[in-house]
Design an enzyme around this catalytic site. Sequence first.
Site, PDB file in Angstrom:
ATOM      1  N   GLU A  42       0.790  -1.217  -0.141  1.00 23.95           N
ATOM      2  CA  GLU A  42      -0.107   0.161   0.076  1.00 23.95           C
ATOM      3  C   GLU A  42       0.926   1.211   0.153  1.00 23.95           C
ATOM      4  OE1 GLU A  42      -2.883   0.336   3.037  1.00 23.95           O
ATOM      5  OE2 GLU A  42      -3.694   1.996   2.310  1.00 23.95           O
ATOM      6  N   ASN A  87      -6.705   1.586   2.754  1.00 21.89           N
ATOM      7  CA  ASN A  87      -7.265   2.949   2.830  1.00 21.89           C
ATOM      8  C   ASN A  87      -6.963   4.026   1.854  1.00 21.89           C
ATOM      9  OD1 ASN A  87      -8.587   1.951   4.877  1.00 21.89           O
ATOM     10  ND2 ASN A  87      -7.393   3.006   6.353  1.00 21.89           N
ATOM     11  N   ASN A 187     -12.240  -0.605  -1.287  1.00 21.61           N
ATOM     12  CA  ASN A 187     -11.665  -1.242   0.212  1.00 21.61           C
ATOM     13  C   ASN A 187     -12.277  -0.615   1.289  1.00 21.61           C
ATOM     14  OD1 ASN A 187      -9.055  -2.203   1.863  1.00 21.61           O
ATOM     15  ND2 ASN A 187      -9.454  -0.139   2.343  1.00 21.61           N
ATOM     16  N   GLU A 188     -12.820  -1.617   2.087  1.00 20.53           N
ATOM     17  CA  GLU A 188     -13.243  -1.341   3.644  1.00 20.53           C
ATOM     18  C   GLU A 188     -14.240  -0.125   3.494  1.00 20.53           C
ATOM     19  OE1 GLU A 188     -10.184  -0.834   6.555  1.00 20.53           O
ATOM     20  OE2 GLU A 188      -9.842  -2.783   6.306  1.00 20.53           O
ATOM     21  N   TYR A 259      -7.202  -8.067  11.841  1.00 21.51           N
ATOM     22  CA  TYR A 259      -5.737  -7.589  12.613  1.00 21.51           C
ATOM     23  C   TYR A 259      -5.929  -8.140  14.011  1.00 21.51           C
ATOM     24  CZ  TYR A 259      -4.592  -5.151   8.379  1.00 21.51           C
ATOM     25  OH  TYR A 259      -4.329  -4.783   7.022  1.00 21.51           O
ATOM     26  N   GLU A 307      -6.585  -8.846   3.791  1.00 23.62           N
ATOM     27  CA  GLU A 307      -5.789  -8.021   4.780  1.00 23.62           C
ATOM     28  C   GLU A 307      -5.837  -8.938   6.144  1.00 23.62           C
ATOM     29  OE1 GLU A 307      -6.096  -3.903   5.482  1.00 23.62           O
ATOM     30  OE2 GLU A 307      -6.635  -3.764   3.662  1.00 23.62           O
ATOM     31  N   GLN A 365       1.327  -5.885   5.715  1.00 21.12           N
ATOM     32  CA  GLN A 365       1.878  -5.484   4.395  1.00 21.12           C
ATOM     33  C   GLN A 365       3.195  -6.396   4.013  1.00 21.12           C
ATOM     34  OE1 GLN A 365       1.231  -1.358   3.691  1.00 21.12           O
ATOM     35  NE2 GLN A 365      -0.702  -1.107   4.434  1.00 21.12           N
TER      36      GLN A 365
END
Length: 518
Positions: A42, A87, A187-188, A259, A307, A365
């Site tokens: 990212e 993000n 994304n999200e 996470y 992720e 990442q």
Amino acid sequence: MTEVTRNSTEERVAPVRNAQLTIDPTFTIGAADRRLFGSFVEHMGRCVYGGVYEPGHPNADARGFRRDVLELTRELGVSVVRYPGGNFVSGYRWEDGVGPVGDRPRRLDLAWKTIETNAFGLDEFMTWAAEAGVEPMMAVNLGTRGVQEACDLLEYANHPGGTQLSDLRRKHGAEDPYGVRLWCLGNELDGPWQVGHKTADEYGRLAAETARAMKMIDPSISLVACGSSNRGMPTFASWEATVLEHTYEHVDYISAHTYYDPSDGDRASILASAVDMDNFIREVVATADHVAAKQRHRRKLKISFDEWNVWYQSRLQADLDRRGWVEAPALIEDDYNAVDAVVVGDLLITLLRHADRVGVACQAQLANVIAPIRTRNGGPAWRQSIFHPFALTARHARGTVLRTEPVGPTYETKRYGEVPVLDTVAVHDEETGGLAVFAVNRGDADLALQLDLRGLPRLSFETHTTLAAGADPAATNTEAEPDRVTPREVTTPTLDGGRCSVALPACSWNLLRFAPQP
Ligand code: AHR
């Protein structure tokens, strides 16, 4: 619990617990897809700038790619790399990152309060991915942008030529189409922190329209609709259900992100993180299957777990508050310890166990930002503790994943209640006849594992590799001490009539490899 005294040459006498595991090659789950060993680059912190790309670095090639990071990426065994966010993608204009670098604009990146120079963009990423030997997975911006911009990007990337955008790519030096197969539809977007945050209905409609148009341009692509940002979101499950009601027929995957945060020091709970990931996967599968039943789809949707990682999240806000608008600041550069490595190894076990329904997975990442690879600007690159279980799993989980039902003790956790001490999965390589068993002992005592491999006759025990955190759980790898946490090989017992007992150290990740006898 049986108490056993350890070898007299060892310093301590610890209680040993017993567990059993029988492996049968007919209990198949699915193929260990290489795409389960993905990663993520990212535009965040020093993942790109100072990570994969650092012109002027003594180890950089003519294009500015750090050769040391390229080598470590190959060694890690990464298959797919998702790009450019995260993000970041929700406010990104892909056109900023193609063509002559001198003409590219500097922009504010609202996601990470950073100045984006755009010196690295799509063209550089594709060249880097080819050099690293990884499959690119692109995300389109469905935060501030929509159908047209996603189509433009796809035309630039995948159309052979003869149109303005495909010819622009050729003018920029890429004669052949990039042929990107995997695409994330944003994304999200369930997250209020996301630029362009949407309701499930708003996002679902936009994702469906974008998917339909993108597949008109290139029907061979596979598309990922955004699932929830994590299992704890208040809209979790209803978000997936609504989004899939709009998109099921147009997409191939629903995403999942998670996470695990060890900041509170609750070691028993963090070691059980895979229990949560396991439940998360089952719930997303159930939700997708519910929509399939309702809409009469026969095709089963897969999860793109694009992720996942351990992340000391409490440190993020401090990182963001500490500064104004700058280029490539150090952001969430977590130092991973030996316990974190055991957790990462266990999360990989869970992903493999769901190989029938998880088709893609990307550890987040790749470099510096919550990453297995760390670098110093102008300095060296090194392997964090979490590098090792990933690299070994990617290398040895080849063939068919086998269902295992270990029998063993349990322990109590604050976050997840009573959980098993032992977690396992096995992968059988029908081509070579070899078998790899991955096992995590989450407990604080050694485990004596009684293995029964009578279903796979004529195997011999090749190696037992262990990464044990018991003795020094807080140990990390640093620039000065890059190999403090590494796996080691231990003596293997002989298989006696297809059975043996293996010692799994307290708080350890283990790889047991068996090969056919010559
Ligand atoms: O990987 C870091 C961030 O975590 C990503 O940008 C975002 O998608 C997630 O919340």
